[in-house]
Write an enzyme that holds these catalytic residues in place. Structure first.
Site, PDB file in Angstrom:
ATOM      1  N   LYS A   1       0.809  -1.219   0.000  1.00  0.00           N
ATOM      2  CA  LYS A   1       0.000   0.000   0.000  1.00  0.00           C
ATOM      3  C   LYS A   1       0.845   1.272   0.000  1.00  0.00           C
ATOM      4  CE  LYS A   1      -4.246  -1.709   0.138  1.00  0.00           C
ATOM      5  NZ  LYS A   1      -5.157  -1.505  -1.028  1.00  0.00           N
TER       6      LYS A   1
ATOM      7  N   GLU B   1      -9.718   6.022   3.004  1.00  0.00           N
ATOM      8  CA  GLU B   1     -10.552   4.950   3.536  1.00  0.00           C
ATOM      9  C   GLU B   1      -9.615   3.803   3.865  1.00  0.00           C
ATOM     10  OE1 GLU B   1      -9.805   5.145   0.411  1.00  0.00           O
ATOM     11  OE2 GLU B   1      -9.312   3.069  -0.055  1.00  0.00           O
TER      12      GLU B   1
ATOM     13  N   SER C   1       1.651  -9.683  -0.908  1.00  0.00           N
ATOM     14  CA  SER C   1       1.347  -8.255  -0.823  1.00  0.00           C
ATOM     15  C   SER C   1       1.566  -7.642   0.553  1.00  0.00           C
ATOM     16  CB  SER C   1      -0.096  -8.019  -1.268  1.00  0.00           C
ATOM     17  OG  SER C   1      -0.977  -8.825  -0.509  1.00  0.00           O
TER      18      SER C   1
END
Lengths: 268, 401
Positions: free
Chosen positions: B90, B112, B379
């Site tokens: 991210k 968010e 990830s």
């Protein structure tokens, strides 16, 4: 001729501003929605926005979100909402109906089938808040062919888009009074008067203002500049407060009167 | 393949900008700024510098030898996005968008978050760049991810509980968009996935493609050839799009997206948007959506809060319908098993999201030959999930919440 045009033409002759209440269909149930529509007309509403409940109402504040959630627990569909219009018309309601719906329920219904239904059930106008001009080509063509007015939203942030949006508008141009979602508020966008003047200069169509208007004073304030005033959350909240009465057979009339009186007071 | 998206943000029929008019100018402004700065060498240098020195890129492409031998088929490589600062991919996107926000003169950012990874990555970049930050998080998820909530607060961000709708990621996205509508003047919205209205799907993909750019180069160095498969978990789909994108033109490379099947795709408790959803408009774009017959969006379920989303990025819908990528479901139980297997064979505890990709690899690798190669996007790391996993596996007899 579209009923919205007829209504605005008559109001202009009478020197009046249209009062356009909004209610969420199926809150608390479809039968009551028909009753409420009749009361709103009696109380002086000139047109009515019929809100289709949606799971993800991006443009709406908490009051209309809650109404949507209540209606969806009854599994209200877009087809049901349009049936309400037909039924209300059958029971003698004369004022124009404007369907307010997010795009996905329309898209899932199928555009051709949807416009066939809307046209045959006496809906005069359509507001789709998440369909900006960049995305509305197919819908606009079908609306045009069906004689249903696709009413666009313009916002204080629209700036140079105002002219483009107004140019494609039908029925009237819906001016969003403030940045943010629907809901009662004390203050409007600081540039509101200038914004309304800009929209007025950009179109020959009537202009209406909405989002956050809740009192007679506010209706009066905007009546000087606009041809129509939309009141949404304040009415939906009144309905919410009346639900315990509406659900009690003995007090149902009292609940309907509460809603009718609120709108009569807005009318002045 | 032609340039996508087109100028209207369309990937074929998917994408677009289905938002209230109140947001249109903000999106157009953002698109203009992004297109400008993405060609500005000084902007690119700053983003590259932070990815390298701050987040520690390039991340390693690690040959998981013990896992490969255990599965008894293809060689499995893990793209170690879990080794990034903050523990997931991210940060690639929040560095890019954070620097962009600052160049645009915005002083406040909002985001968010689902599991909290994107929220933490946003709070981190806000601290680094001196921006004020609010993170919207579903009240339900806040209970499941208390550590991430506290992490964001430590970083100086405000975490705003979202109590509307399903109180999960979907409604956190709605609330962030609603807040943005009211504060577009000074606030930048760092959207965390390849979802939402144009230009987000394109921009987030561009900031995440570094995963695939590095992986492609690294596998060519390691193996002297391209992989047979690239496998990645998809919720909104940002890590998957990031690793897929540089391989899209390599026709021999099969792209496999893994979505969350929750309790099973035949139950109502899943987040298998591609397997069970239909075309529709949700949160600003046309894509696949989990919905009922009347177009009402259905709540999603997954053991992984990051995959618990009833939509998916429009470019994934495009890759699916054009046949370029395939999307398969993995259940909660399969993901949990994969998480334990990777922990025990490689000493790597993956995030529950990434465990879905590992679970699919467990099915896939044994069907392939020893000369074949699978690259898996790992990830994120599993630290954030340890407490939840403990509860699921019954390790905690006294549930704390």
């Amino acid at each position: 001729m579209n009923l919205i045009d007829t209504a605005f033409a008559r109001l202009k002759e009478e020197g009046r501003t249209a009062l356009i209440p909004f209610l969420t269909m199926g809150d608390p149930d479809l039968k009551t929605s028909v009753e409420i529509i009749k009361r709103l007309e009696q109380a002086g509403a000139d047109m009515i926005e019929l809100g289709v409940p949606y799971s993800d109402p991006l443009a709406d504040g908490p009051v209309i979100q809650r109404a949507s959630e209540r209606a969806l627990t009854n599994s209200i569909t877009i087809g049901d909402c349009i049936q309400v219009a037909e039924q209300a018309r059958g029971e003698g309601v004369k004022i124009p109906f404007i369907l307010f719906t997010y795009y996905n329920p329309v898209y899932q219904y199928g555009l051709d089938a949807f416009f066939e239904l809307v046209r045959s059930k006496g809906i005069s106008g359509l507001i789709i808040p998440d369909l900006p001009i960049e995305e509305d080509e197919d819908v606009r063509q079908l609306a045009e062919a069906s004689g249903v007015h696709l009413i666009p939203l313009v916002a204080p942030t629209s700036k140079d888009r105002v002219v483009r949006i107004s140019g494609k508008a039908r029925g009237f141009v819906y001016c969003v009074s403030s940045l943010g979602v629907t809901g009662v508020r004390a203050d409007f966008h600081t540039g509101i008067d200038e914004f309304l003047a800009t929209v007025r200069g950009a179109t020959d169509l009537p202009i209406a203002v909405g989002f956050g208007i809740s009192s007679r004073e506010q209706v009066e304030r905007f009546s000087k500049q606009c041809d129509g005033v939309v009141v949404g959350s304040a009415i939906v909240r009144t309905i919410e407060e009346a639900i315990p009465l509406l659900k009690d057979a003995g007090k149902r009339e009292e609940g309907l009167k509460l809603i009718g009186d609120f709108v009569a007071k807005l009318r002045g | 393949m032609t340039q996508i998206p087109d100028q209207n943000g369309r990937f074929g029929k998917f994408g677009g900008r289905y938002v209230p008019e109140t947001l249109m100018n903000a999106l157009l402004e953002l698109e203009e700024a992004y297109l400008h700065y993405s060609k500005d060498p000084a902007f690119q240098d700053e983003v590259r510098y932070l990815l390298h020195k701050y987040s520690g890129r390039p991340t390693s492409l690690y040959y998981a030898e013990r896992l490969s031998k255990h599965l008894g088929g293809a060689k499995v490589y893990l793209k170690r996005e879990d080794l990034n600062h903050t523990g997931a991919h991210k940060i690639n996107n929040t560095i890019g968008q954070g620097v962009l926000a600052k160049r645009m003169g915005k002083t406040k950012i909002i985001a968010e978050t689902g599991a909290g990874q994107h929220g933490v990555a946003s709070a981190t970049i806000a601290a680094l760049l001196g921006l004020e930050c609010k993170v919207f998080m579903g009240e339900e998820v806040m209970k499941r991810q208390q550590l991430n909530v506290f992490r964001m607060q430590l970083l100086g961000s405000e975490v705003v509980p979202v109590v509307s709708g399903t109180r999960t990621l979907k409604d956190a996205c709605n609330e962030t968009l609603r807040y943005w509508v009211s504060h577009v003047d000074d606030t930048y919205y760092i959207l965390g996935s390849v979802t939402g209205p144009h230009p987000y799907p394109m921009m987030v993909r561009d900031f995440q493609r570094i995963i695939g750019d590095e992986a492609r180069k690294q596998i060519l160095e390691e193996e002297g050839k391209l992989p047979d498969y690239v496998v990645a978990a998809v919720g909104g789909g940002s890590n998957a799009m990031g690793i897929f994108h540089p391989f899209v033109a390599d026709e021999g490379v099969k792209l496999l997206g893994v979505e969350a099947a929750g309790r099973g795709v035949d139950t109502t408790l899943h987040a298998a948007t591609m397997t069970k959803g239909r075309h529709g408009v949700f949160q600003g774009s046309m894509s696949y959506v989990l919905q009922d017959d009347h177009g009402q969006v259905q709540p999603a379920h997954s053991i992984s809060a990051g995959l618990d989303y009833p939509g998916i990025g429009p470019e994934h819908a495009y890759l699916k319908d054009s046949g370029r990528a395939e999307y398969v479901p993995i259940t909660d139980a399969e993901a949990l098993e994969a998480l334990q297997l990777l922990s025990r064979t490689e000493g790597i505890i993956p995030a529950l999201e990434s465990a879905h990709a590992i679970a699919q690899t467990m099915k896939l690798a044994p069907t392939l030959g020893k000369d074949q190669v699978v690259v898996v996007s790992l990830s994120g790391r599993g630290d954030k999930d340890v407490e939840a996993i403990m509860n699921y596996l019954g390790g905690d007899k006294h549930e704390s919440h």
